[in-house]
Design a protein around this motif. Structure first.
Motif: not given
Length: 299
Positions: A59-75
């Motif tokens: 399991a993963a916990v954390g912030d936007s980096i672990t959510r792939g934020f802004d890697a595919c589309s803006v915001l």
């Protein structure tokens, strides 16, 4: 009669010599005279290693980096490219590397939340623990430094307390679960790499890490001092992560590998030039896999 008597004496002499030789051999080898004749000492079973290099769930916990934020589309979140649990083959996430494609889909869970700070980690840990994962990954701390101003950054004391609470929350339910802890990235390097892109700087103005990215082109003494304070705080956070993890025999810190990684423009989101791109997510997955599967923890 004489021949039979001679043979009897020879047999008795041979038996006596054999018995003496047996005693001498036992003494010479440190044998235990009380052990039953003909028995062999069984080797002791090998102890179960403290760290399992091939956990069966995570399991993963954390912030936007672990959510792939802004890697595919803006915001926007893009969890399919998450370094921890993503399914995108270009990333080859930690879950895919450890569990295989099918295993990752069935036995990995992402409880990270964009915008989360260390104070949010105990709640995420409680959620993750309900799945009983054999491995939990942690990547948090960037948002504690990425505040509206340097004075609003999470104090080192509060950061330590929150991380220890998160570990205690996990241990209260899963005392044998393994934990991989990533260092906080070098935010100053991300500013340095991304500030040359006009589009990225416009996105930064929407509120992405103002303590580091505000007035991106300014190099005056005030801006330099501000960025230096953020950098110092990130380094202090990483020391906390190292120290708290070191107290737990089933926790591995990456040794500062993520902080030390020299992210370039290929590894940065082409939407905000700050968060990891798919390529950057893949590099994070490599670092995590190397740490989790190493024979010895990084020191």
């Amino acid at each position: 009669m004489r021949n039979r008597s001679h043979r009897s004496r020879a047999v008795l002499a041979f038996a006596a010599a054999t018995a003496l030789l047996g005693i001498a051999a036992c003494d010479a080898t440190g044998g235990n005279s009380s052990a039953p004749s003909g028995t062999r000492t069984r080797p002791s079973p090998k102890p179960t290693p403290v760290w399992d290099r091939s956990p069966a769930s995570m399991a993963a916990v954390g912030d936007s980096i672990t959510r792939g934020f802004d890697a595919c589309s803006v915001l926007s979140d893009c969890p399919e490219v998450s370094w921890a649990t993503g399914s995108d083959p270009q990333v080859n996430s930690l879950a895919v590397r450890l569990l295989g494609t099918t295993g990752a889909a069935e036995r990995s869970w992402n409880y990270a939340v964009t915008g989360a700070r260390m104070a949010d980690l105990p709640g995420q840990m409680a959620q993750a623990a309900t799945r009983k994962p054999e491995l939990v990954t942690v990547m948090a701390g960037a948002n504690d430094a990425c505040r509206s101003s340097t004075s609003a950054m999470t104090s080192v004391t509060d950061f330590r307390t929150a991380f220890q609470d998160a570990m205690d929350t996990l241990r209260g339910t899963l005392p044998r679960a393994q934990v991989y802890v990533s260092s906080v990235p070098d935010l100053k390097r991300l500013w340095s790499e991304g500030r040359g892109n006009p589009l990225g700087k416009q996105v930064w103005k929407l509120g992405i890490c103002p303590s580091m990215l505000g007035d991106a082109d300014s190099l005056d003494s005030a801006a330099t001092l501000r960025r230096g304070k953020v950098q110092n705080r990130v380094e202090e956070y990483n020391q906390v992560l190292r120290e708290v993890c070191a107290k737990d025999r089933r926790c591995r810190f990456d040794g500062g590998a993520v902080f030390d990684y020299r992210f370039g423009t290929d590894q940065l989101s082409h939407w905000d030039w700050f968060h990891p791109s798919k390529n950057g997510q893949a590099r994070l997955a490599e670092i995590a896999y190397r740490t989790v599967t190493a024979r010895k923890p990084v020191t």
